[in-house]
Motif scaffolding. Structure first.
Motif, PDB file in Angstrom:
ATOM      1  N   THR A  42       2.846   3.407   0.355  1.00 55.45           N
ATOM      2  CA  THR A  42       1.924   2.528  -0.361  1.00 55.45           C
ATOM      3  C   THR A  42       1.105   3.350  -1.336  1.00 55.45           C
ATOM      4  O   THR A  42       0.549   4.384  -0.969  1.00 55.45           O
ATOM      5  CB  THR A  42       0.981   1.790   0.609  1.00 55.45           C
ATOM      6  OG1 THR A  42       1.765   1.008   1.513  1.00 55.45           O
ATOM      7  CG2 THR A  42       0.033   0.877  -0.148  1.00 55.45           C
ATOM      8  N   MET A  44      -2.086   3.252  -3.980  1.00 53.01           N
ATOM      9  CA  MET A  44      -3.291   2.493  -4.291  1.00 53.01           C
ATOM     10  C   MET A  44      -3.943   3.057  -5.537  1.00 53.01           C
ATOM     11  O   MET A  44      -4.384   4.207  -5.563  1.00 53.01           O
ATOM     12  CB  MET A  44      -4.281   2.571  -3.132  1.00 53.01           C
ATOM     13  CG  MET A  44      -3.737   2.050  -1.811  1.00 53.01           C
ATOM     14  SD  MET A  44      -3.575   0.250  -1.775  1.00 53.01           S
ATOM     15  CE  MET A  44      -5.292  -0.239  -1.851  1.00 53.01           C
ATOM     16  N   GLU A  45      -4.023   2.251  -6.597  1.00 47.95           N
ATOM     17  CA  GLU A  45      -4.753   2.628  -7.803  1.00 47.95           C
ATOM     18  C   GLU A  45      -6.188   2.135  -7.676  1.00 47.95           C
ATOM     19  O   GLU A  45      -6.429   1.006  -7.253  1.00 47.95           O
ATOM     20  CB  GLU A  45      -4.115   1.996  -9.050  1.00 47.95           C
ATOM     21  CG  GLU A  45      -2.858   2.701  -9.519  1.00 47.95           C
ATOM     22  CD  GLU A  45      -2.368   2.156 -10.844  1.00 47.95           C
ATOM     23  OE1 GLU A  45      -3.030   1.240 -11.382  1.00 47.95           O
ATOM     24  OE2 GLU A  45      -1.340   2.622 -11.343  1.00 47.95           O
ATOM     25  N   GLN A  47      -8.267   2.623  -5.542  1.00 48.09           N
ATOM     26  CA  GLN A  47      -8.571   2.312  -4.142  1.00 48.09           C
ATOM     27  C   GLN A  47      -8.408   0.826  -3.813  1.00 48.09           C
ATOM     28  O   GLN A  47      -8.743   0.399  -2.721  1.00 48.09           O
ATOM     29  CB  GLN A  47      -9.994   2.760  -3.784  1.00 48.09           C
ATOM     30  CG  GLN A  47     -10.361   4.148  -4.252  1.00 48.09           C
ATOM     31  CD  GLN A  47      -9.489   5.230  -3.653  1.00 48.09           C
ATOM     32  OE1 GLN A  47      -9.146   5.180  -2.500  1.00 48.09           O
ATOM     33  NE2 GLN A  47      -9.113   6.217  -4.452  1.00 48.09           N
ATOM     34  N   ARG A  48      -7.867   0.028  -4.739  1.00 50.55           N
ATOM     35  CA  ARG A  48      -7.803  -1.414  -4.502  1.00 50.55           C
ATOM     36  C   ARG A  48      -6.398  -1.976  -4.677  1.00 50.55           C
ATOM     37  O   ARG A  48      -5.887  -2.645  -3.799  1.00 50.55           O
ATOM     38  CB  ARG A  48      -8.776  -2.152  -5.434  1.00 50.55           C
ATOM     39  CG  ARG A  48     -10.235  -1.869  -5.170  1.00 50.55           C
ATOM     40  CD  ARG A  48     -11.125  -2.735  -6.037  1.00 50.55           C
ATOM     41  NE  ARG A  48     -10.914  -2.514  -7.453  1.00 50.55           N
ATOM     42  CZ  ARG A  48     -11.548  -1.595  -8.157  1.00 50.55           C
ATOM     43  NH1 ARG A  48     -12.428  -0.809  -7.584  1.00 50.55           N
ATOM     44  NH2 ARG A  48     -11.326  -1.451  -9.448  1.00 50.55           N
ATOM     45  N   GLN A  49      -5.793  -1.748  -5.844  1.00 47.05           N
ATOM     46  CA  GLN A  49      -4.511  -2.368  -6.154  1.00 47.05           C
ATOM     47  C   GLN A  49      -3.382  -1.548  -5.536  1.00 47.05           C
ATOM     48  O   GLN A  49      -3.188  -0.380  -5.884  1.00 47.05           O
ATOM     49  CB  GLN A  49      -4.335  -2.475  -7.665  1.00 47.05           C
ATOM     50  CG  GLN A  49      -5.400  -3.335  -8.336  1.00 47.05           C
ATOM     51  CD  GLN A  49      -5.294  -3.330  -9.838  1.00 47.05           C
ATOM     52  OE1 GLN A  49      -4.581  -2.524 -10.407  1.00 47.05           O
ATOM     53  NE2 GLN A  49      -6.009  -4.230 -10.481  1.00 47.05           N
ATOM     54  N   GLY A  50      -2.637  -2.170  -4.645  1.00 47.37           N
ATOM     55  CA  GLY A  50      -1.600  -1.442  -3.921  1.00 47.37           C
ATOM     56  C   GLY A  50      -0.193  -1.915  -4.250  1.00 47.37           C
ATOM     57  O   GLY A  50       0.025  -3.073  -4.585  1.00 47.37           O
ATOM     58  N   THR A  52       3.766  -1.248  -2.509  1.00 48.80           N
ATOM     59  CA  THR A  52       4.481  -0.651  -1.385  1.00 48.80           C
ATOM     60  C   THR A  52       5.971  -0.619  -1.661  1.00 48.80           C
ATOM     61  O   THR A  52       6.552  -1.593  -2.145  1.00 48.80           O
ATOM     62  CB  THR A  52       4.212  -1.438  -0.087  1.00 48.80           C
ATOM     63  OG1 THR A  52       2.807  -1.389   0.209  1.00 48.80           O
ATOM     64  CG2 THR A  52       4.971  -0.837   1.086  1.00 48.80           C
ATOM     65  N   VAL A  72      -3.355   8.528  -7.657  1.00 48.18           N
ATOM     66  CA  VAL A  72      -3.410   7.382  -6.753  1.00 48.18           C
ATOM     67  C   VAL A  72      -3.610   7.879  -5.324  1.00 48.18           C
ATOM     68  O   VAL A  72      -3.401   9.053  -5.027  1.00 48.18           O
ATOM     69  CB  VAL A  72      -2.119   6.528  -6.817  1.00 48.18           C
ATOM     70  CG1 VAL A  72      -1.887   5.993  -8.220  1.00 48.18           C
ATOM     71  CG2 VAL A  72      -0.909   7.329  -6.344  1.00 48.18           C
ATOM     72  N   THR A  73      -4.019   6.979  -4.460  1.00 46.79           N
ATOM     73  CA  THR A  73      -4.046   7.275  -3.032  1.00 46.79           C
ATOM     74  C   THR A  73      -2.712   6.855  -2.433  1.00 46.79           C
ATOM     75  O   THR A  73      -2.273   5.724  -2.628  1.00 46.79           O
ATOM     76  CB  THR A  73      -5.188   6.519  -2.327  1.00 46.79           C
ATOM     77  OG1 THR A  73      -6.434   6.928  -2.889  1.00 46.79           O
ATOM     78  CG2 THR A  73      -5.194   6.828  -0.839  1.00 46.79           C
ATOM     79  N   ARG A  91      -2.642   9.899   4.728  1.00 49.50           N
ATOM     80  CA  ARG A  91      -3.355   9.497   3.516  1.00 49.50           C
ATOM     81  C   ARG A  91      -3.583  10.743   2.674  1.00 49.50           C
ATOM     82  O   ARG A  91      -4.159  11.720   3.139  1.00 49.50           O
ATOM     83  CB  ARG A  91      -4.691   8.842   3.874  1.00 49.50           C
ATOM     84  CG  ARG A  91      -5.529   8.399   2.676  1.00 49.50           C
ATOM     85  CD  ARG A  91      -6.837   7.801   3.177  1.00 49.50           C
ATOM     86  NE  ARG A  91      -7.651   7.242   2.104  1.00 49.50           N
ATOM     87  CZ  ARG A  91      -8.588   7.891   1.439  1.00 49.50           C
ATOM     88  NH1 ARG A  91      -8.829   9.183   1.733  1.00 49.50           N
ATOM     89  NH2 ARG A  91      -9.297   7.300   0.487  1.00 49.50           N
TER      90      ARG A  91
END
Length: 353
Positions: A42, A44-45, A47-50, A52, A72-73, A91
């Motif tokens: 997954t 995450m840009e 911290q919100r839009q993911g 997968t 990204v995360t 993570r």
């Protein structure tokens, strides 16, 4: 939509565009015991839009390329099984133009690769060392991590990955911490990664500071009028002469609902000395009335509509439930955020006097 370019290191063939800009590609390699033959990744840009994707692996080994527009995360895990209910995940920041290699197990792994990730591993080790101290108090541990990373930043201001660990620093020290970093680190490609979190937490802190001022003990509460459960206007000042609890809640708030049984006990316990005014927030009138009926709430209720006259703005409400205790003279006695035993302890102490 971001394009996922997959290289199956242990299988023949390459999937994806060969013309991708190498500065926009993260090479991700892993050899993780217990991961199995499937990697769930997954990204995450902000911290919100993911997004997968599922990658193939062979006994925990995989090799892929991710085309990224910005840092990204990344969350890396295996498939969920019946036991455990949720598989462990890793993570880590995904940085375009770099190479990341993970080796070990899902709960005990090493980070290596390009210079960025070698530095990342150093910072990670500093935080891990601070977390393994003898003090098990959560607050003390967070303080130890914050101090450790700040001390490291003083001697390593050019380490780009430091900005990825901003969340490990006490938010009240964020500005000082960022000022320690070299401009190319603070204002470079990492800024797109940490700035959304920085802005969100800073805004939250400002709201909390505003709430503390508006809910400070001794402040005389400005009168307001809201419609009650029958649609009739109910003025706060009409309750003057006894202690009043303003209970800001909503039918969507799990902790609000969880607290109702204890609130009912205390409402009955101090009947005649205490009034509760439930102020519904962020519900439709239909949902509000249904929740009052379903949970058989015996105290007074009013409906608070967003916009002009929104009393959550008057008190700077930042969380739900929030209980504001007003004394018989109409002044704030105390404010408690969340469903906390402190509320009931305070009432017992108040009426024992």
């Amino acid at each position: 939509m971001r394009k996922l370019l997959v290289l199956l290191a242990l299988m023949a063939g390459t999937v994806g565009s060969q013309a991708a800009d190498k500065n926009a590609v993260l090479r991700l390699k892993g050899n993780l015991e217990g991961l199995g033959n499937t990697v769930i990744l997954t990204m995450m840009e902000n911290q919100r839009q993911g997004k997968t994707d599922t990658l193939k692996a062979k006994n925990g080994a995989f090799d892929c390329k991710l085309e990224l527009k910005q840092p990204v995360t990344l969350y890396i895990r295996g498939e969920r099984g019946a036991t455990p209910r949720r598989s462990p995940s890793i993570r880590i920041i995904g940085m375009p133009g770099e190479t990341l290699q993970l080796k070990g197990t899902m709960t005990d792994y090493t980070v290596s690769g390009s210079q960025f990730y070698k530095q990342y591993a150093e910072v990670q080790a500093v935080i891990k060392g601070a977390s393994n101290g003898p003090d098990t108090d959560r607050g003390a541990m967070q303080g130890a991590r914050s101090k450790a990373i700040i001390d490291f930043a003083k001697t390593h201001p050019g380490y780009e990955p430091l900005a990825a660990f901003l969340e490990n620093v006490n938010p009240h020290q964020w500005d000082d911490f960022l000022a320690m970093l070299n401009p190319e680190v603070r204002d470079g490609r990492m800024k797109a990664y940490y700035k959304p979190t920085y802005d969100a937490i800073k805004a939250q802190m400002e709201r909390q500071q505003r709430a503390a001022k508006l809910q400070a003990p001794g402040i005389e509460v400005a009168d307001f009028t809201l419609p009650d459960i029958n649609g009739n206007p109910l003025k706060l000042s009409s309750l003057r002469g006894k202690y009043v609890v303003l209970d800001f809640w909503g039918s969507w708030c799990g902790w609000c609902i969880k607290g109702f049984p204890e609130m009912k006990k205390y409402y009955e316990k101090y009947k005649g000395k205490l009034e509760i005014l439930g102020i519904d927030c962020n519900d439709t009138p239909e949902k509000w009335k249904k929740a009052v009926a379903d949970h058989q709430l015996p105290w007074l209720h009013v409906y608070n509509k967003k916009g002009e006259g929104d009393v959550t703005q008057q008190f700077g409400i930042t969380g739900y439930p929030t209980k504001i205790i007003i004394d018989p003279q109409g002044r704030i006695a105390r404010s408690i955020i969340g469903e906390s035993p402190a509320f009931y302890t305070y009432l017992d102490e108040l009426f024992a006097q």
